[in-house]
Structure formats: C-alpha cells, structure tokens
Design a protein around this motif. Structure first.
Motif, PDB file in Angstrom:
ATOM      1  N   UNK A 121       0.820  -1.215   0.000  1.00 33.54           N
ATOM      2  CA  UNK A 121       0.000   0.000   0.000  1.00 33.54           C
ATOM      3  C   UNK A 121       0.857   1.269   0.000  1.00 33.54           C
ATOM      4  N   UNK A 122       0.355   2.285  -0.707  1.00 33.41           N
ATOM      5  CA  UNK A 122       1.011   3.596  -0.756  1.00 33.41           C
ATOM      6  C   UNK A 122       0.047   4.634  -0.196  1.00 33.41           C
ATOM      7  N   UNK A 123       0.497   5.418   0.771  1.00 36.54           N
ATOM      8  CA  UNK A 123      -0.343   6.505   1.270  1.00 36.54           C
ATOM      9  C   UNK A 123      -0.331   7.643   0.244  1.00 36.54           C
ATOM     10  N   UNK A 124      -1.065   8.699   0.525  1.00 33.60           N
ATOM     11  CA  UNK A 124      -1.191   9.816  -0.416  1.00 33.60           C
ATOM     12  C   UNK A 124       0.169  10.376  -0.809  1.00 33.60           C
ATOM     13  N   UNK A 125       1.008  10.655   0.169  1.00 34.68           N
ATOM     14  CA  UNK A 125       2.319  11.245  -0.106  1.00 34.68           C
ATOM     15  C   UNK A 125       3.164  10.323  -0.987  1.00 34.68           C
ATOM     16  N   UNK A 126       3.221   9.043  -0.638  1.00 37.78           N
ATOM     17  CA  UNK A 126       4.024   8.089  -1.401  1.00 37.78           C
ATOM     18  C   UNK A 126       3.466   7.886  -2.810  1.00 37.78           C
ATOM     19  N   UNK A 127       2.139   7.844  -2.930  1.00 38.70           N
ATOM     20  CA  UNK A 127       1.505   7.678  -4.248  1.00 38.70           C
ATOM     21  C   UNK A 127       1.842   8.874  -5.147  1.00 38.70           C
ATOM     22  N   UNK A 128       1.677  10.087  -4.620  1.00 36.33           N
ATOM     23  CA  UNK A 128       1.955  11.289  -5.418  1.00 36.33           C
ATOM     24  C   UNK A 128       3.419  11.337  -5.838  1.00 36.33           C
TER      25      UNK A 128
END
Length: 96
Positions: free
Chosen positions: A73-80
């Motif tokens: 899983x990627x949180x918002x910061x990591x995804x962006x």
C-alpha cells in the motif's frame, strides 16, 4: 512553463503540476445524482490520477491508500511522489 504547487512540492519533494479540475469538496451528506457521479469519476480519471494527466494531490483524501497487485500500500504522499517520479502522464499519450 509548468505551474507547480509549492505545497505539493514540499509534500513529496518533487514538482507536481497544479490540477485543472475543481477541487471544491462535495458535502458527504448531499446526495449525488448518478450522472454527476459518473461525470466526477471520469474527470478524476482524466485529470487527477497521474496516468492520463499529472497527479493532483488536492483530489485525494488525506487518508487515501493505493493498493495494487504488486505495489502498495502507498499513502497519499508516497503515491503522489511515485506517480510524479514515474512520469507516466508525461512519457505517454494515454487516453482514458
């Protein structure tokens, strides 16, 4: 020249272009017509995910989590950060 969000740059450490889609929140208690929901979903896919256009952090909830078959899983910061560094929207002319 590309416009970047200073807030987004601080968040992920790489320049992220500003999104053109309206980021006005819709009250959660408000019913959304099916046609409007479909329109919003299409706009999000076209203008906010990082695939068909640059990622738009303002369209993602703070508790956003991306889960893929191999990635995440990627949180918002990591995804962006990941979508910006991959540069899919810039590298390919994809149509949703």
């Amino acid at each position: 020249p590309r416009r970047t969000s200073q807030c987004a740059m601080r968040m992920v450490g790489v320049p992220i272009r500003l999104c053109s889609m309206s980021t006005q929140p819709i009250a959660q208690t408000e019913a959304i017509a099916e046609s409007r929901l479909i329109e919003l979903a299409k706009q999000f896919l076209d203008q906010g995910t990082g695939y068909y256009s640059p990622v738009c952090p303002a369209l993602l909830a703070e508790e956003f989590v991306f889960r893929g078959g191999v990635v995440g899983p990627l949180n918002k910061e990591d995804y962006c950060q990941t979508m910006t560094r991959l540069g899919i929207a810039d590298a390919f002319r994809l149509n949703s």
